[in-house]
Design a protein around this motif. Sequence first.
Motif, mmCIF file in Angstrom:
data_model
loop_
_atom_site.group_PDB
_atom_site.id
_atom_site.type_symbol
_atom_site.label_atom_id
_atom_site.label_comp_id
_atom_site.label_asym_id
_atom_site.label_seq_id
_atom_site.Cartn_x
_atom_site.Cartn_y
_atom_site.Cartn_z
ATOM 1 N N ILE A 18 0.822 -1.199 0.000
ATOM 2 C CA ILE A 18 0.000 0.000 0.000
ATOM 3 C C ILE A 18 0.862 1.258 0.000
ATOM 4 C CG2 ILE A 18 -1.913 -1.099 1.242
ATOM 5 C CD1 ILE A 18 -0.890 0.417 3.778
ATOM 6 N N LEU A 19 0.264 2.371 -0.415
ATOM 7 C CA LEU A 19 0.721 3.703 -0.037
ATOM 8 C C LEU A 19 -0.174 4.150 1.108
ATOM 9 C CD1 LEU A 19 1.217 5.458 -3.508
ATOM 10 C CD2 LEU A 19 2.939 4.339 -2.082
ATOM 11 N N TYR A 20 0.369 4.936 2.034
ATOM 12 C CA TYR A 20 -0.442 5.320 3.182
ATOM 13 C C TYR A 20 -0.168 6.768 3.595
ATOM 14 C CZ TYR A 20 3.814 4.455 5.952
ATOM 15 O OH TYR A 20 5.085 4.490 6.444
ATOM 16 N N ASN A 29 2.107 8.645 14.549
ATOM 17 C CA ASN A 29 3.119 7.599 14.574
ATOM 18 C C ASN A 29 2.506 6.200 14.625
ATOM 19 O OD1 ASN A 29 5.049 9.570 14.541
ATOM 20 N ND2 ASN A 29 5.711 9.291 16.665
ATOM 21 N N ASP A 30 1.319 6.079 15.241
ATOM 22 C CA ASP A 30 0.699 4.768 15.403
ATOM 23 C C ASP A 30 -0.588 4.602 14.608
ATOM 24 O OD1 ASP A 30 -0.747 6.588 16.883
ATOM 25 O OD2 ASP A 30 -1.160 5.188 18.528
ATOM 26 N N ILE A 31 -0.904 5.558 13.703
ATOM 27 C CA ILE A 31 -2.132 5.460 12.889
ATOM 28 C C ILE A 31 -1.800 5.823 11.449
ATOM 29 C CG2 ILE A 31 -4.444 6.356 12.481
ATOM 30 C CD1 ILE A 31 -4.755 6.856 15.419
ATOM 31 N N ALA A 32 -2.195 4.960 10.528
ATOM 32 C CA ALA A 32 -1.952 5.190 9.100
ATOM 33 C C ALA A 32 -3.219 4.888 8.309
ATOM 34 C CB ALA A 32 -0.805 4.317 8.602
ATOM 35 N N TYR A 33 -3.475 5.723 7.299
ATOM 36 C CA TYR A 33 -4.627 5.560 6.417
ATOM 37 C C TYR A 33 -4.130 5.070 5.052
ATOM 38 C CZ TYR A 33 -7.836 8.319 9.392
ATOM 39 O OH TYR A 33 -8.633 8.790 10.403
ATOM 40 N N PRO A 34 -4.455 3.850 4.639
ATOM 41 C CA PRO A 34 -4.109 3.434 3.279
ATOM 42 C C PRO A 34 -4.799 4.323 2.250
ATOM 43 C CG PRO A 34 -4.871 1.573 4.607
ATOM 44 C CD PRO A 34 -5.187 2.813 5.369
ATOM 45 N N LEU A 35 -4.104 4.597 1.151
ATOM 46 C CA LEU A 35 -4.678 5.396 0.080
ATOM 47 C C LEU A 35 -5.427 4.511 -0.905
ATOM 48 C CD1 LEU A 35 -1.702 7.779 -0.828
ATOM 49 C CD2 LEU A 35 -3.431 8.044 0.971
ATOM 50 N N GLU A 36 -6.391 5.115 -1.589
ATOM 51 C CA GLU A 36 -6.963 4.442 -2.752
ATOM 52 C C GLU A 36 -5.867 4.400 -3.816
ATOM 53 O OE1 GLU A 36 -10.399 5.027 -6.180
ATOM 54 O OE2 GLU A 36 -10.195 6.481 -4.565
ATOM 55 N N THR A 37 -5.510 3.216 -4.277
ATOM 56 C CA THR A 37 -4.389 3.081 -5.187
ATOM 57 C C THR A 37 -4.729 2.189 -6.367
ATOM 58 O OG1 THR A 37 -3.523 1.261 -3.847
ATOM 59 C CG2 THR A 37 -2.590 3.438 -3.463
ATOM 60 N N ILE A 38 -3.963 2.368 -7.427
ATOM 61 C CA ILE A 38 -4.043 1.504 -8.601
ATOM 62 C C ILE A 38 -2.630 1.031 -8.922
ATOM 63 C CG2 ILE A 38 -4.579 1.358 -11.064
ATOM 64 C CD1 ILE A 38 -6.659 3.532 -10.632
ATOM 65 N N TRP A 39 -2.432 -0.271 -8.972
ATOM 66 C CA TRP A 39 -1.166 -0.846 -9.433
ATOM 67 C C TRP A 39 -1.310 -1.134 -10.912
ATOM 68 C CZ3 TRP A 39 3.359 -1.849 -6.716
ATOM 69 C CH2 TRP A 39 3.294 -1.678 -5.320
ATOM 70 N N SER A 52 0.541 16.140 3.659
ATOM 71 C CA SER A 52 1.037 15.623 4.932
ATOM 72 C C SER A 52 2.207 14.695 4.643
ATOM 73 C CB SER A 52 -0.092 14.878 5.672
ATOM 74 O OG SER A 52 0.317 14.551 6.992
ATOM 75 N N ASP A 53 2.447 13.699 5.527
ATOM 76 C CA ASP A 53 3.474 12.683 5.327
ATOM 77 C C ASP A 53 2.852 11.421 4.745
ATOM 78 O OD1 ASP A 53 5.228 14.438 6.436
ATOM 79 O OD2 ASP A 53 5.771 13.199 8.161
ATOM 80 N N TYR A 54 3.541 10.834 3.766
ATOM 81 C CA TYR A 54 3.052 9.623 3.110
ATOM 82 C C TYR A 54 4.173 8.608 3.000
ATOM 83 C CZ TYR A 54 -1.018 12.421 2.007
ATOM 84 O OH TYR A 54 -2.141 13.198 2.123
ATOM 85 N N GLY A 55 3.794 7.323 2.943
ATOM 86 C CA GLY A 55 4.781 6.265 2.834
ATOM 87 C C GLY A 55 4.219 5.055 2.127
ATOM 88 N N GLY A 56 4.991 3.967 2.134
ATOM 89 C CA GLY A 56 4.567 2.715 1.526
ATOM 90 C C GLY A 56 4.950 1.558 2.416
#
Length: 449
Positions: free
Chosen positions: A129-131, A136-146, A160-164
């Motif tokens: 996922i991307l999130y 620090n302890d809560i992440a929202y997955p993004l709607e994504t397309i692979w 904001s801050d995003y990661g994978g």
Amino acid sequence: MRAKIFGRITYMLILLLAIILLFSCKEDSNPVDNNPTFASSTKKITPESGGSIELTNKNGDQIKLTIYPYSLEDTTNITLEILNDVAANPFSQNILTTIRILPDELKLDSAAALSVTFKSSVNDTTHSILYYRKQNDIAYPLETIWFNNYTIVGKIFHFSDYGGAKPTHEEVSSQSNKLNNNFNYSIWDWQGFSQYVLAMLKYIEFTQLYGDDEAAQSLMDQLEQKIIIQVNAFLDAPIPEEPCGYYLKALSEYSSMVFMMVDNEQLEQRVQNRINEVVNRCYIRGKVEFDYQYCVSAEGAEICRTITGFVPFTVNTTVEPHGQINGTGELDWSGTMTGLPPNCIYNETGIVSVTLGGEMVIDEYNKVLWLDFEISEHASGTVTAGCDGINQTYPFNPPDVTHNIRILAQEGSELIMPIPGANGNFRWIVHLNFLPGEINKRDFVKNKF
């Protein structure tokens, strides 16, 4: 039940977005807090044009942020940063160093795209996922397309801050419970609520992928109730005096959630009544882009023509008959004919006067708006015949032409129609905006129901 959940998830996740991205994957499993910036780029982006920023992280992954026209309310200096390491987050298997987008917490009028092109192939796209790193302890997955094992695109509603990452079963369970039990969004924060709904849908999908159908169904049922409560609260609030900007966009987003995810006829009817009431206070304005390019051969001669231009139109939504289309404008006409006789060249120059009629209609089954155009074209101009170095000019008045076409009422929708007996096409593109009575251009809201 599995089909029911996946049907709802797929329907919602297919809704918006198709941007191209690319990616690779190197796992960073030890997040750190003291995290310097590895790369940074700032660009001034205007609401009218939008724009994009691209950077490469230390692993060779390419990061691209795309801001679409009218996503911003004001011209803004936007900064894309790539941190040197992974900022603290709830996942143990991170596949991407942290991405930071500034100004922090800036909300968008429509979603932007965050894309990653990984340098190395990602083997497990199903569980990656991307999130959005909310805490620090809560992440929202993004709607994504692979798109393949290298390319992913995610949809974001604020900066904001995003990661994978690759969440484990335990992490999915923990995060879905935290999000489910920490729900509190203002009815006016449609961006935050949309991000929340899409994140829950992703966690529900992962819960089922890990084999826990009962928990997935429970989360889905609770999410449906949250949507019902949020939308009813929004509809209970008074309609503002000027409903055609932010309010109309929020209504559009909430209506999509109801029609896609909620099985509640009473709420669906309530939303539809509100849509009708609000839209009838606004004018829909736009323009049709014409692009005709074709060649015809006959009796040894070849005629090639190009007809291009824009014709503005409005859709009446305030008085009867609702939905009526009106517009007029002119197109540029140019053409050449060769081969008759062999030593002559004919050049056409003129204009095409266009009248637009028809109506905007709604597909009651899919709740989709269509523009049914009735197009009348009257051309006039001149033909200059050049034979053996002698030029003569004649009037040019071809017969009138009509077209009846249907195009989706959405920005950028197009229709291409082959021309019988010719090599080429008629092409029409719709550029559509909602424009309230007397507001300025920055408040245009690109909208669809």
